[in-house]
Design a protein around this motif. Sequence first.
Motif, PDB file in Angstrom:
ATOM      1  N   ALA A 192       0.838  -1.205   0.000  1.00 20.85           N
ATOM      2  CA  ALA A 192       0.000   0.000   0.000  1.00 20.85           C
ATOM      3  C   ALA A 192       0.872   1.255   0.000  1.00 20.85           C
ATOM      4  O   ALA A 192       0.535   2.265  -0.635  1.00 20.85           O
ATOM      5  CB  ALA A 192      -0.927   0.000   1.218  1.00 20.85           C
ATOM      6  N   GLN A 193       2.011   1.186   0.694  1.00 14.87           N
ATOM      7  CA  GLN A 193       2.929   2.333   0.724  1.00 14.87           C
ATOM      8  C   GLN A 193       3.559   2.559  -0.654  1.00 14.87           C
ATOM      9  O   GLN A 193       3.723   3.698  -1.094  1.00 14.87           O
ATOM     10  CB  GLN A 193       4.009   2.090   1.783  1.00 14.87           C
ATOM     11  CG  GLN A 193       3.473   2.077   3.207  1.00 14.87           C
ATOM     12  CD  GLN A 193       4.524   1.679   4.218  1.00 14.87           C
ATOM     13  OE1 GLN A 193       5.417   0.868   3.928  1.00 14.87           O
ATOM     14  NE2 GLN A 193       4.437   2.237   5.420  1.00 14.87           N
ATOM     15  N   VAL A 194       3.897   1.476  -1.314  1.00 18.32           N
ATOM     16  CA  VAL A 194       4.451   1.592  -2.664  1.00 18.32           C
ATOM     17  C   VAL A 194       3.410   2.160  -3.632  1.00 18.32           C
ATOM     18  O   VAL A 194       3.732   2.967  -4.505  1.00 18.32           O
ATOM     19  CB  VAL A 194       4.967   0.221  -3.156  1.00 18.32           C
ATOM     20  CG1 VAL A 194       5.319   0.274  -4.644  1.00 18.32           C
ATOM     21  CG2 VAL A 194       6.181  -0.204  -2.342  1.00 18.32           C
ATOM     22  N   GLU A 195       2.167   1.776  -3.441  1.00 18.98           N
ATOM     23  CA  GLU A 195       1.096   2.318  -4.276  1.00 18.98           C
ATOM     24  C   GLU A 195       0.952   3.820  -4.053  1.00 18.98           C
ATOM     25  O   GLU A 195       0.692   4.582  -5.001  1.00 18.98           O
ATOM     26  CB  GLU A 195      -0.231   1.612  -3.971  1.00 18.98           C
ATOM     27  CG  GLU A 195      -1.378   1.994  -4.883  1.00 18.98           C
ATOM     28  CD  GLU A 195      -1.145   1.643  -6.336  1.00 18.98           C
ATOM     29  OE1 GLU A 195      -1.706   2.335  -7.215  1.00 18.98           O
ATOM     30  OE2 GLU A 195      -0.390   0.680  -6.618  1.00 18.98           O
ATOM     31  N   GLU A 196       1.139   4.264  -2.816  1.00 19.67           N
ATOM     32  CA  GLU A 196       1.096   5.705  -2.519  1.00 19.67           C
ATOM     33  C   GLU A 196       2.254   6.438  -3.196  1.00 19.67           C
ATOM     34  O   GLU A 196       2.098   7.575  -3.656  1.00 19.67           O
ATOM     35  CB  GLU A 196       1.136   5.933  -1.009  1.00 19.67           C
ATOM     36  CG  GLU A 196      -0.142   5.576  -0.287  1.00 19.67           C
ATOM     37  CD  GLU A 196      -1.344   6.379  -0.768  1.00 19.67           C
ATOM     38  OE1 GLU A 196      -1.215   7.617  -0.897  1.00 19.67           O
ATOM     39  OE2 GLU A 196      -2.395   5.772  -1.051  1.00 19.67           O
ATOM     40  N   LEU A 197       3.401   5.793  -3.243  1.00 20.18           N
ATOM     41  CA  LEU A 197       4.547   6.393  -3.938  1.00 20.18           C
ATOM     42  C   LEU A 197       4.230   6.565  -5.423  1.00 20.18           C
ATOM     43  O   LEU A 197       4.543   7.598  -6.025  1.00 20.18           O
ATOM     44  CB  LEU A 197       5.785   5.518  -3.755  1.00 20.18           C
ATOM     45  CG  LEU A 197       7.035   5.961  -4.520  1.00 20.18           C
ATOM     46  CD1 LEU A 197       7.515   7.322  -4.023  1.00 20.18           C
ATOM     47  CD2 LEU A 197       8.150   4.910  -4.385  1.00 20.18           C
ATOM     48  N   LYS A 198       3.607   5.560  -6.002  1.00 22.58           N
ATOM     49  CA  LYS A 198       3.232   5.622  -7.418  1.00 22.58           C
ATOM     50  C   LYS A 198       2.249   6.761  -7.676  1.00 22.58           C
ATOM     51  O   LYS A 198       2.386   7.513  -8.650  1.00 22.58           O
ATOM     52  CB  LYS A 198       2.623   4.284  -7.839  1.00 22.58           C
ATOM     53  CG  LYS A 198       2.281   4.171  -9.301  1.00 22.58           C
ATOM     54  CD  LYS A 198       1.756   2.772  -9.620  1.00 22.58           C
ATOM     55  CE  LYS A 198       1.388   2.610 -11.080  1.00 22.58           C
ATOM     56  NZ  LYS A 198       0.891   1.244 -11.379  1.00 22.58           N
TER      57      LYS A 198
ATOM     58  N   LYS B  15       0.928  12.355  -9.468  1.00 26.54           N
ATOM     59  CA  LYS B  15       0.390  13.663  -9.099  1.00 26.54           C
ATOM     60  C   LYS B  15       1.398  14.774  -9.360  1.00 26.54           C
ATOM     61  O   LYS B  15       1.037  15.868  -9.801  1.00 26.54           O
ATOM     62  CB  LYS B  15      -0.009  13.653  -7.622  1.00 26.54           C
ATOM     63  CG  LYS B  15      -0.535  14.981  -7.114  1.00 26.54           C
ATOM     64  CD  LYS B  15      -0.886  14.898  -5.635  1.00 26.54           C
ATOM     65  CE  LYS B  15      -1.377  16.243  -5.104  1.00 26.54           C
ATOM     66  NZ  LYS B  15      -1.698  16.173  -3.647  1.00 26.54           N
ATOM     67  N   ASN B  16       2.655  14.500  -9.094  1.00 22.41           N
ATOM     68  CA  ASN B  16       3.691  15.522  -9.239  1.00 22.41           C
ATOM     69  C   ASN B  16       4.426  15.440 -10.579  1.00 22.41           C
ATOM     70  O   ASN B  16       5.438  16.112 -10.774  1.00 22.41           O
ATOM     71  CB  ASN B  16       4.696  15.386  -8.090  1.00 22.41           C
ATOM     72  CG  ASN B  16       4.098  15.774  -6.750  1.00 22.41           C
ATOM     73  OD1 ASN B  16       4.015  16.952  -6.412  1.00 22.41           O
ATOM     74  ND2 ASN B  16       3.669  14.790  -5.975  1.00 22.41           N
ATOM     75  N   LYS B  17       3.901  14.599 -11.481  1.00 20.93           N
ATOM     76  CA  LYS B  17       4.445  14.467 -12.833  1.00 20.93           C
ATOM     77  C   LYS B  17       5.938  14.120 -12.819  1.00 20.93           C
ATOM     78  O   LYS B  17       6.756  14.723 -13.520  1.00 20.93           O
ATOM     79  CB  LYS B  17       4.192  15.755 -13.632  1.00 20.93           C
ATOM     80  CG  LYS B  17       2.717  16.055 -13.829  1.00 20.93           C
ATOM     81  CD  LYS B  17       2.493  17.325 -14.623  1.00 20.93           C
ATOM     82  CE  LYS B  17       1.002  17.594 -14.792  1.00 20.93           C
ATOM     83  NZ  LYS B  17       0.742  18.843 -15.563  1.00 20.93           N
ATOM     84  N   ILE B  18       6.252  13.130 -11.971  1.00 22.08           N
ATOM     85  CA  ILE B  18       7.616  12.617 -11.887  1.00 22.08           C
ATOM     86  C   ILE B  18       7.635  11.241 -12.546  1.00 22.08           C
ATOM     87  O   ILE B  18       6.782  10.400 -12.270  1.00 22.08           O
ATOM     88  CB  ILE B  18       8.089  12.502 -10.422  1.00 22.08           C
ATOM     89  CG1 ILE B  18       7.991  13.870  -9.719  1.00 22.08           C
ATOM     90  CG2 ILE B  18       9.516  11.976 -10.353  1.00 22.08           C
ATOM     91  CD1 ILE B  18       8.222  13.793  -8.218  1.00 22.08           C
ATOM     92  N   THR B  19       8.575  11.003 -13.420  1.00 17.86           N
ATOM     93  CA  THR B  19       8.675   9.707 -14.079  1.00 17.86           C
ATOM     94  C   THR B  19       8.826   8.597 -13.031  1.00 17.86           C
ATOM     95  O   THR B  19       9.601   8.728 -12.086  1.00 17.86           O
ATOM     96  CB  THR B  19       9.875   9.687 -15.036  1.00 17.86           C
ATOM     97  OG1 THR B  19       9.725  10.755 -15.979  1.00 17.86           O
ATOM     98  CG2 THR B  19       9.962   8.362 -15.783  1.00 17.86           C
ATOM     99  N   TYR B  20       8.078   7.518 -13.227  1.00 16.87           N
ATOM    100  CA  TYR B  20       8.053   6.427 -12.248  1.00 16.87           C
ATOM    101  C   TYR B  20       8.345   5.102 -12.948  1.00 16.87           C
ATOM    102  O   TYR B  20       7.741   4.783 -13.984  1.00 16.87           O
ATOM    103  CB  TYR B  20       6.680   6.372 -11.582  1.00 16.87           C
ATOM    104  CG  TYR B  20       6.521   5.308 -10.511  1.00 16.87           C
ATOM    105  CD1 TYR B  20       7.020   5.508  -9.226  1.00 16.87           C
ATOM    106  CD2 TYR B  20       5.858   4.113 -10.783  1.00 16.87           C
ATOM    107  CE1 TYR B  20       6.864   4.541  -8.233  1.00 16.87           C
ATOM    108  CE2 TYR B  20       5.696   3.138  -9.803  1.00 16.87           C
ATOM    109  CZ  TYR B  20       6.205   3.366  -8.528  1.00 16.87           C
ATOM    110  OH  TYR B  20       6.046   2.403  -7.549  1.00 16.87           O
TER     111      TYR B  20
END
Length: 272
Positions: free
Chosen positions: A207-213, A218-223
């Motif tokens: 769930a924490q990793v999903e929040e990171l994604k 949201k911040n338009k950072i490549t993931y």
Amino acid sequence: MGVKLLMKNLFTILLGIACITILFYGHSYWNQRITTASNMAPSTSDKQPSKVDTQTNENSNELLKLTRNWPSRSIDRFQQTLDEKKVFKLLFVGSPAMGSETSGAFPLVKEHLMKAFGQDHIQVTIQTFNSTSTQFIHNHTPAEIASEKADLIIFEPFIWLNNGEVLIEDSLKDATTFMDDIQTRNPETAFILQPAFPIYKAKIYPAQVEELKKFAKKNKITYIDHWSTWPNPDSKEIKDYLLPDQSAPSDKGNQLWSEYLTQFLISKSESE
């Protein structure tokens, strides 16, 4: 007879002078035309670039095609380093999950990057810290990393080591602090985010990793969503990709992770 002969001779002289005058001006006219035409004609260097320039441009274009998945800022920066004949600096930062210069997934990724781009064009390094994100920030580590002046940082923001120690909202705040600090010092630096490896039947970690994604989107950072290529974390199959204590990926896990990163960072087709 004398007058007629005199007039004939005079006419002959005048005719000769006229012919010489016409020849002189004719020759001058054509010389001027030739000079003008020469000045107007493009030089050989203007007509077409040299073979060396053509090959250099073609090589640069081929290298740029490999960067399709990078942040746009990084693509522009890479183009600039190619034009200026400088080395593009790519830095991996995070927990020891990715490995080191000699072990784990990192050396495999580095090998492929160096082969694809060449040592004249790219430098690939790693810095890892066995700490939580909060400890990482409080130890003034961002300032040390900023001194590296990396063009692109692939950041694994300690979500795994934060598990049970730092709330996810604080983890994301720490990540923001780190990235803001770096970009304040080095405005040209761009970021790509990625999580650490998945583990077997974790409760809160996924769930924490999903929040990171979500944070990255949201911040338009490549993931880099490499979790999509691992076996289902709730299946026993994933155990083959982890060490028995789940402290790090196994050789099989490092191979899988490195292959995903390589395919992401070295785009081989238009569809990627």
